[in-house]
Design an enzyme around this catalytic site. Sequence first.
Site, mmCIF file in Angstrom:
data_model
loop_
_atom_site.group_PDB
_atom_site.id
_atom_site.type_symbol
_atom_site.label_atom_id
_atom_site.label_comp_id
_atom_site.label_asym_id
_atom_site.label_seq_id
_atom_site.Cartn_x
_atom_site.Cartn_y
_atom_site.Cartn_z
ATOM 1 N N ARG A 179 -12.152 -10.943 7.017
ATOM 2 C CA ARG A 179 -10.945 -10.904 7.835
ATOM 3 C C ARG A 179 -10.008 -12.007 7.377
ATOM 4 N NH1 ARG A 179 -12.193 -6.481 8.814
ATOM 5 N NH2 ARG A 179 -12.461 -5.458 10.851
ATOM 6 N N GLU A 235 -1.514 -7.398 8.287
ATOM 7 C CA GLU A 235 -1.534 -6.306 7.297
ATOM 8 C C GLU A 235 -0.625 -5.184 7.759
ATOM 9 O OE1 GLU A 235 -5.617 -5.170 6.774
ATOM 10 O OE2 GLU A 235 -6.214 -7.136 6.017
ATOM 11 N N HIS A 245 -6.898 -4.183 1.470
ATOM 12 C CA HIS A 245 -8.012 -3.912 2.383
ATOM 13 C C HIS A 245 -8.802 -2.674 1.927
ATOM 14 C CE1 HIS A 245 -9.337 -4.693 6.796
ATOM 15 N NE2 HIS A 245 -10.360 -4.307 6.053
#
Length: 330
Positions: free
Chosen positions: A240, A269, A288
């Site tokens: 994270r 994000e 990601h």
Amino acid sequence: MSAPPTAAPTVLVTTDYLVPGDEVDAFLRDAGFATRHRPPRGPRGHAELVAILAGAEGALIGNEPMTAEVFANAPDLRAVVRTGVGYDSVDVDAATRAGVSVSNLPGVNANAVAEYTMALLLAQARRLVPAAAGVRAGGWPREDGHELRGRTLGLLGYGAAARAVVPLARAFGMTVLCTTSVPESGRRDAAARFVGLPELLTAADYLSVHTALTPATRHLIDAAALARMKPTAHLVNTARGAIVDEAALAAAVRAGRLAGAALDVTATEPLPAGSPLRDVPGITVYSHLAGQTAEARRAAGLDGARELVAALRGRPRTSLNAHLFQRDED
């Protein structure tokens, strides 16, 4: 005169790679549920979440902010399943107060994350991204890189993904150190040596983040932590973004106090235009992707659907809070 047919209970699906008519949709419909697909088209606020949850008894979700406000305004909701491992976007305490079971899928993408972690280590060690960028710009970069063999990998966390990294790193000839809050009884891995965080930071040639985001780990890798690391070290984060102080990281790399970083996750994000991580030589930001393989997505979709059906039938397998409901009923 027969009674009119009862409408099938509805489940909401927001995970963006799950679509109407796929095998997850078929599984949910065969289990007796009507499906409503609402993948995000950008950041999703409380009002939109409440609107798309209207009438839904269950939800198979991505990273939506399931806050106390959302749970308070979704009276029909009984179960939420995250199609992944992390659940920091879900207010589990608020869900518990609302009587909503919350499940995640531990280990569902561990192999995908482990392989991706090794890919990032290799990319950093061999300078693959700047070399490709140089060729694209018309050059022919020939700077040398480094081998992973003989280097020390520090793992921050010892969940399923970190455990899957260990044999891969050892196969490359790396020494593996690990810092974890897992009790000693759960550290059955002769291929890794368990140390405290200060030793991990000072010894690691590559620090790979695999811990959950909690109040205790937010900005755990801050300026002070980065100052303990070797100036030749690299940071890799597939966990994270908020575990790392991004401004401190950017400053450390710009000043040469850290060799570089490969970040698959960021605090916000997609990456904002004004992020301190932008345009820092030595820092590469990805989108990601660590858990996003065809195999991991299929497993997450199907396992998530099975868990959602089980939770709605009162038999969740990986619920984070269902035991609290049972306690209340005793």
